[in-house]
Motif scaffolding. Structure first.
Motif, PDB file in Angstrom:
ATOM      1  N   PRO A  36       0.801  -1.234   0.000  1.00  0.00           N
ATOM      2  CA  PRO A  36       0.000   0.000   0.000  1.00  0.00           C
ATOM      3  C   PRO A  36       0.833   1.283   0.000  1.00  0.00           C
ATOM      4  O   PRO A  36       0.476   2.247  -0.683  1.00  0.00           O
ATOM      5  CB  PRO A  36      -0.832  -0.108   1.281  1.00  0.00           C
ATOM      6  N   PHE A  37       1.939   1.289   0.754  1.00  0.00           N
ATOM      7  CA  PHE A  37       2.783   2.488   0.783  1.00  0.00           C
ATOM      8  C   PHE A  37       3.409   2.734  -0.588  1.00  0.00           C
ATOM      9  O   PHE A  37       3.400   3.860  -1.095  1.00  0.00           O
ATOM     10  CB  PHE A  37       3.877   2.349   1.851  1.00  0.00           C
ATOM     11  N   ARG A  38       3.934   1.679  -1.211  1.00  0.00           N
ATOM     12  CA  ARG A  38       4.542   1.832  -2.535  1.00  0.00           C
ATOM     13  C   ARG A  38       3.507   2.229  -3.573  1.00  0.00           C
ATOM     14  O   ARG A  38       3.786   3.024  -4.470  1.00  0.00           O
ATOM     15  CB  ARG A  38       5.248   0.531  -2.934  1.00  0.00           C
ATOM     16  N   ARG A  39       2.319   1.662  -3.464  1.00  0.00           N
ATOM     17  CA  ARG A  39       1.229   2.019  -4.378  1.00  0.00           C
ATOM     18  C   ARG A  39       0.917   3.508  -4.273  1.00  0.00           C
ATOM     19  O   ARG A  39       0.771   4.207  -5.283  1.00  0.00           O
ATOM     20  CB  ARG A  39      -0.005   1.187  -4.030  1.00  0.00           C
ATOM     21  N   GLN A  40       0.827   4.018  -3.033  1.00  0.00           N
ATOM     22  CA  GLN A  40       0.527   5.429  -2.828  1.00  0.00           C
ATOM     23  C   GLN A  40       1.638   6.315  -3.374  1.00  0.00           C
ATOM     24  O   GLN A  40       1.372   7.363  -3.960  1.00  0.00           O
ATOM     25  CB  GLN A  40       0.298   5.718  -1.338  1.00  0.00           C
ATOM     26  N   CYS A  41       2.880   5.889  -3.203  1.00  0.00           N
ATOM     27  CA  CYS A  41       4.012   6.652  -3.754  1.00  0.00           C
ATOM     28  C   CYS A  41       3.901   6.756  -5.274  1.00  0.00           C
ATOM     29  O   CYS A  41       4.141   7.820  -5.856  1.00  0.00           O
ATOM     30  CB  CYS A  41       5.335   6.000  -3.369  1.00  0.00           C
ATOM     31  N   LEU A  42       3.530   5.660  -5.937  1.00  0.00           N
ATOM     32  CA  LEU A  42       3.370   5.682  -7.392  1.00  0.00           C
ATOM     33  C   LEU A  42       2.228   6.598  -7.812  1.00  0.00           C
ATOM     34  O   LEU A  42       2.359   7.399  -8.740  1.00  0.00           O
ATOM     35  CB  LEU A  42       3.131   4.263  -7.912  1.00  0.00           C
ATOM     36  N   ILE A  43       1.093   6.491  -7.122  1.00  0.00           N
ATOM     37  CA  ILE A  43      -0.075   7.311  -7.465  1.00  0.00           C
ATOM     38  C   ILE A  43       0.217   8.794  -7.274  1.00  0.00           C
ATOM     39  O   ILE A  43      -0.205   9.637  -8.076  1.00  0.00           O
ATOM     40  CB  ILE A  43      -1.299   6.874  -6.633  1.00  0.00           C
ATOM     41  N   GLU A  44       0.979   9.127  -6.219  1.00  0.00           N
ATOM     42  CA  GLU A  44       1.282  10.532  -5.940  1.00  0.00           C
ATOM     43  C   GLU A  44       2.568  11.007  -6.605  1.00  0.00           C
ATOM     44  O   GLU A  44       2.897  12.192  -6.542  1.00  0.00           O
ATOM     45  CB  GLU A  44       1.370  10.748  -4.426  1.00  0.00           C
ATOM     46  N   GLY A  45       3.304  10.085  -7.232  1.00  0.00           N
ATOM     47  CA  GLY A  45       4.546  10.462  -7.893  1.00  0.00           C
ATOM     48  C   GLY A  45       5.638  10.863  -6.920  1.00  0.00           C
ATOM     49  O   GLY A  45       6.391  11.799  -7.176  1.00  0.00           O
ATOM     50  N   LEU A  46       5.737  10.156  -5.800  1.00  0.00           N
ATOM     51  CA  LEU A  46       6.699  10.508  -4.757  1.00  0.00           C
ATOM     52  C   LEU A  46       7.826   9.483  -4.645  1.00  0.00           C
ATOM     53  O   LEU A  46       7.585   8.316  -4.358  1.00  0.00           O
ATOM     54  CB  LEU A  46       5.997  10.610  -3.399  1.00  0.00           C
ATOM     55  N   ASP A  47       9.060   9.940  -4.855  1.00  0.00           N
ATOM     56  CA  ASP A  47      10.226   9.120  -4.528  1.00  0.00           C
ATOM     57  C   ASP A  47      10.710   9.552  -3.154  1.00  0.00           C
ATOM     58  O   ASP A  47      10.029  10.313  -2.464  1.00  0.00           O
ATOM     59  CB  ASP A  47      11.322   9.260  -5.593  1.00  0.00           C
ATOM     60  N   GLU A  48      11.898   9.091  -2.725  1.00  0.00           N
ATOM     61  CA  GLU A  48      12.376   9.437  -1.378  1.00  0.00           C
ATOM     62  C   GLU A  48      12.526  10.946  -1.190  1.00  0.00           C
ATOM     63  O   GLU A  48      12.205  11.491  -0.144  1.00  0.00           O
ATOM     64  CB  GLU A  48      13.720   8.756  -1.082  1.00  0.00           C
ATOM     65  N   ILE A  49      13.010  11.621  -2.227  1.00  0.00           N
ATOM     66  CA  ILE A  49      13.177  13.078  -2.133  1.00  0.00           C
ATOM     67  C   ILE A  49      11.816  13.745  -2.023  1.00  0.00           C
ATOM     68  O   ILE A  49      11.598  14.640  -1.198  1.00  0.00           O
ATOM     69  CB  ILE A  49      13.972  13.617  -3.339  1.00  0.00           C
ATOM     70  N   GLY A  50      10.873  13.302  -2.838  1.00  0.00           N
ATOM     71  CA  GLY A  50       9.526  13.859  -2.789  1.00  0.00           C
ATOM     72  C   GLY A  50       8.853  13.636  -1.444  1.00  0.00           C
ATOM     73  O   GLY A  50       8.167  14.513  -0.926  1.00  0.00           O
ATOM     74  N   LEU A  51       9.068  12.436  -0.869  1.00  0.00           N
ATOM     75  CA  LEU A  51       8.499  12.147   0.446  1.00  0.00           C
ATOM     76  C   LEU A  51       9.078  13.073   1.510  1.00  0.00           C
ATOM     77  O   LEU A  51       8.368  13.569   2.384  1.00  0.00           O
ATOM     78  CB  LEU A  51       8.772  10.693   0.838  1.00  0.00           C
ATOM     79  N   THR A  52      10.379  13.331   1.424  1.00  0.00           N
ATOM     80  CA  THR A  52      11.028  14.229   2.387  1.00  0.00           C
ATOM     81  C   THR A  52      10.518  15.653   2.221  1.00  0.00           C
ATOM     82  O   THR A  52      10.186  16.327   3.204  1.00  0.00           O
ATOM     83  CB  THR A  52      12.563  14.186   2.215  1.00  0.00           C
ATOM     84  N   LEU A  53      10.438  16.128   0.974  1.00  0.00           N
ATOM     85  CA  LEU A  53       9.967  17.492   0.724  1.00  0.00           C
ATOM     86  C   LEU A  53       8.512  17.677   1.150  1.00  0.00           C
ATOM     87  O   LEU A  53       8.120  18.771   1.555  1.00  0.00           O
ATOM     88  CB  LEU A  53      10.133  17.846  -0.761  1.00  0.00           C
ATOM     89  N   ALA A  54       7.729  16.600   1.091  1.00  0.00           N
ATOM     90  CA  ALA A  54       6.329  16.689   1.519  1.00  0.00           C
ATOM     91  C   ALA A  54       6.219  16.948   3.017  1.00  0.00           C
ATOM     92  O   ALA A  54       5.187  17.408   3.510  1.00  0.00           O
ATOM     93  CB  ALA A  54       5.589  15.408   1.151  1.00  0.00           C
TER      94      ALA A  54
END
Length: 199
Positions: A155-173
């Motif tokens: 589920p976490f990886r799925r959400q990352c794909l749907i939101e277009g978030l890699d590790e950098i994107g997750l940190t910036l969020a």
């Protein structure tokens, strides 16, 4: 990283098993840290063969690749995922993946879909003439012929794909929360913020 929710289009009906990362992108292409240009080396040894599927105009630009067991085995090179994205592949469907490749794929916006061999065989048949749809919302792969194959994804990886978030994107969020913490930490522990004297 680009967001992915639904991918519809042609698919390379390859089905090859035990495709290692050296087949996806040969080692002599790894002399760069840039992603640009790696698409030219994607499946280079396969493309050297006459009548190969990757140079067939029928499948040109397809966003989906259908492969066999153990896709992405071998080395951990992230360049393999980079090369796939540069040739436009957003989804790889196979019965199994190398763990490292699967992780690299997701971090680079490629959906690794695991389906049983019977579903792979059917999708290869359909891809010869018709488009395929992969929907992360419903977690299904469908065809115009009412085929419907469910797949699972963390589920976490799925959400990352749907939101277009890699590790950098997750940190910036979490930028605001990080800034708040740094402000509180500086007030509570001012000695951590002391700058070294200029030389």
């Amino acid at each position: 990283m680009r967001a992915i929710s639904i991918v519809t289009g042609g698919a390379y009906p390859w089905g090859a098993k035990n495709v290692d990362t050296d087949v996806i992108i040969p080692a002599h292409w790894l002399k760069t840290i840039s992603r640009a240009g790696l698409g030219r080396g994607a499946f280079e040894t396969v493309r050297a063969q006459p009548g190969n599927i990757f140079d067939d105009p029928l499948y040109a630009g397809s966003p989906i690749l259908i492969a066999g067991d153990n896709f992405g085995c071998g080395s951990s090179r992230e360049h393999a995922a980079w090369a796939l994205t540069e040739i436009g592949i957003s989804v790889v469907i196979a019965p199994s993946f190398s763990d490292i490749f699967s992780g690299n794929a997701i971090k680079n916006g490629i959906v690794p879909v695991v389906l049983p061999q019977a579903a792979i065989d059917r999708l290869i048949e359909v891809a010869a003439t018709d488009p395929i749809t992969v929907d992360l919302g419903t977690m299904t792969v469908t065809t115009p012929f009412q085929d419907r194959f469910a797949f699972a994804l963390d589920p976490f990886r799925r959400q990352c794909l749907i939101e277009g978030l890699d590790e950098i994107g997750l940190t910036l969020a979490r930028d605001a929360a990080i800034a708040r913490y740094e402000t509180l930490a500086a007030a509570a522990m001012p000695w951590l913020a002391v700058q070294p004297a200029a030389a």
